[in-house]
Design a protein around this motif. Structure first.
Motif, PDB file in Angstrom:
ATOM      1  N   THR A  18       0.954  -1.153   0.044  1.00  8.39           N
ATOM      2  CA  THR A  18       0.076   0.012   0.053  1.00  8.39           C
ATOM      3  C   THR A  18       1.014   1.188  -0.109  1.00  8.39           C
ATOM      4  O   THR A  18       2.166   1.221   0.396  1.00  8.39           O
ATOM      5  N   GLU A  19       0.247   2.441  -0.284  1.00  9.64           N
ATOM      6  CA  GLU A  19       1.186   3.669  -0.333  1.00  9.64           C
ATOM      7  C   GLU A  19       1.516   3.860   1.195  1.00  9.64           C
ATOM      8  O   GLU A  19       2.765   4.424   1.181  1.00  9.64           O
ATOM      9  N   ASP A  20       0.562   3.497   2.226  1.00  5.94           N
ATOM     10  CA  ASP A  20       1.302   3.928   3.465  1.00  5.94           C
ATOM     11  C   ASP A  20       2.339   2.918   4.067  1.00  5.94           C
ATOM     12  O   ASP A  20       3.398   3.335   4.678  1.00  5.94           O
ATOM     13  N   ALA A  24       5.821   4.448   4.892  1.00  5.66           N
ATOM     14  CA  ALA A  24       6.627   3.883   6.283  1.00  5.66           C
ATOM     15  C   ALA A  24       7.985   3.473   6.074  1.00  5.66           C
ATOM     16  O   ALA A  24       9.061   3.601   6.683  1.00  5.66           O
ATOM     17  N   ALA A  25       8.321   2.777   4.999  1.00 11.81           N
ATOM     18  CA  ALA A  25       9.455   2.042   4.656  1.00 11.81           C
ATOM     19  C   ALA A  25      10.637   3.285   4.093  1.00 11.81           C
ATOM     20  O   ALA A  25      11.776   3.505   4.684  1.00 11.81           O
ATOM     21  N   ALA A  26       9.933   4.439   3.290  1.00 14.72           N
ATOM     22  CA  ALA A  26      10.766   5.593   3.013  1.00 14.72           C
ATOM     23  C   ALA A  26      11.085   6.124   4.350  1.00 14.72           C
ATOM     24  O   ALA A  26      12.210   6.728   4.478  1.00 14.72           O
ATOM     25  N   ALA A  56       8.692   7.971  -3.808  1.00 19.91           N
ATOM     26  CA  ALA A  56       8.391   8.068  -5.219  1.00 19.91           C
ATOM     27  C   ALA A  56       9.324   6.921  -5.838  1.00 19.91           C
ATOM     28  O   ALA A  56       8.802   6.101  -6.883  1.00 19.91           O
ATOM     29  N   ALA A  57      10.446   6.867  -5.456  1.00 19.31           N
ATOM     30  CA  ALA A  57      11.518   5.948  -6.044  1.00 19.31           C
ATOM     31  C   ALA A  57      11.100   4.402  -5.691  1.00 19.31           C
ATOM     32  O   ALA A  57      11.049   3.684  -6.652  1.00 19.31           O
ATOM     33  N   THR A  58      10.637   4.061  -4.638  1.00 24.87           N
ATOM     34  CA  THR A  58      10.091   2.975  -4.157  1.00 24.87           C
ATOM     35  C   THR A  58       9.087   2.386  -5.052  1.00 24.87           C
ATOM     36  O   THR A  58       8.933   1.411  -5.467  1.00 24.87           O
ATOM     37  N   ALA A  59       7.658   3.328  -5.042  1.00 18.94           N
ATOM     38  CA  ALA A  59       6.695   2.917  -5.664  1.00 18.94           C
ATOM     39  C   ALA A  59       6.954   2.532  -7.434  1.00 18.94           C
ATOM     40  O   ALA A  59       6.592   1.655  -7.756  1.00 18.94           O
ATOM     41  N   GLY A  69       7.235 -13.745 -13.894  1.00 18.00           N
ATOM     42  CA  GLY A  69       6.404 -13.643 -15.009  1.00 18.00           C
ATOM     43  C   GLY A  69       5.191 -12.572 -15.033  1.00 18.00           C
ATOM     44  O   GLY A  69       4.793 -12.447 -16.060  1.00 18.00           O
ATOM     45  N   SER A  70       5.024 -12.041 -14.015  1.00 20.64           N
ATOM     46  CA  SER A  70       4.016 -11.226 -13.990  1.00 20.64           C
ATOM     47  C   SER A  70       4.751  -9.927 -13.233  1.00 20.64           C
ATOM     48  O   SER A  70       5.161  -9.920 -12.401  1.00 20.64           O
ATOM     49  N   ARG A  71       3.644  -8.829 -13.754  1.00 14.80           N
ATOM     50  CA  ARG A  71       4.161  -7.552 -13.229  1.00 14.80           C
ATOM     51  C   ARG A  71       3.713  -7.381 -11.859  1.00 14.80           C
ATOM     52  O   ARG A  71       2.546  -7.482 -11.579  1.00 14.80           O
ATOM     53  N   ALA A  72       4.677  -6.977 -10.852  1.00 15.93           N
ATOM     54  CA  ALA A  72       4.132  -6.344  -9.529  1.00 15.93           C
ATOM     55  C   ALA A  72       4.046  -4.948  -9.723  1.00 15.93           C
ATOM     56  O   ALA A  72       5.050  -4.119  -9.895  1.00 15.93           O
ATOM     57  N   THR A  73       3.058  -4.366  -9.194  1.00 17.41           N
ATOM     58  CA  THR A  73       2.781  -2.998  -9.225  1.00 17.41           C
ATOM     59  C   THR A  73       2.388  -2.423  -7.823  1.00 17.41           C
ATOM     60  O   THR A  73       1.841  -3.176  -7.005  1.00 17.41           O
ATOM     61  N   ALA A  74       2.785  -1.219  -7.632  1.00 21.60           N
ATOM     62  CA  ALA A  74       2.385  -0.677  -6.371  1.00 21.60           C
ATOM     63  C   ALA A  74       1.375   0.148  -6.418  1.00 21.60           C
ATOM     64  O   ALA A  74       0.926   0.678  -7.364  1.00 21.60           O
ATOM     65  N   SER A  75       0.529   0.408  -5.180  1.00 18.21           N
ATOM     66  CA  SER A  75      -0.590   1.057  -5.202  1.00 18.21           C
ATOM     67  C   SER A  75      -0.421   2.638  -5.347  1.00 18.21           C
ATOM     68  O   SER A  75       0.707   2.985  -4.551  1.00 18.21           O
ATOM     69  N   GLY A  76      -1.394   3.415  -5.720  1.00 20.84           N
ATOM     70  CA  GLY A  76      -0.781   4.910  -5.616  1.00 20.84           C
ATOM     71  C   GLY A  76      -0.658   5.571  -7.070  1.00 20.84           C
ATOM     72  O   GLY A  76      -0.527   5.873  -7.841  1.00 20.84           O
TER      73      GLY A  76
END
Length: 76
Positions: A18-20, A24-26, A56-59, A69-76
């Motif tokens: 999630t964006e949160d 939090a990691a950032a 932003a860089a992490t997202a 084989g599948s794209r992992a996308t970040a929320s946000g």
């Protein structure tokens, strides 16, 4: 590096981060690198800007990773 930063990509996380979680990691990263848990008023702007940039860089990183084989996308 920082024990409170966790892996944010599948399959380690069962769902997309999630964006949160990304923010939090950032925040933990910037705290570790700067040595400040909470910056003084005169450092607040640059501290907050760094958190925004790392978020932003992490997202972007998570959105671009291809996992099994599948794209992992970040929320946000």
């Amino acid at each position: 590096m920082c024990r409170s930063i966790k892996t944010l990509r599948p399959p380690v996380l069962p769902e997309e981060a999630t964006e949160d979680e990304i923010r939090a990691a950032a925040l933990q990263y910037v705290r570790k690198v700067s040595g400040f848990r909470a910056p003084a008023a005169h450092n607040r702007e640059v501290f907050d800007h760094a958190v925004d940039a790392v978020t932003a860089a992490t997202a972007e990183l998570l959105a671009g990773l291809e996992v099994r084989g599948s794209r992992a996308t970040a929320s946000g």
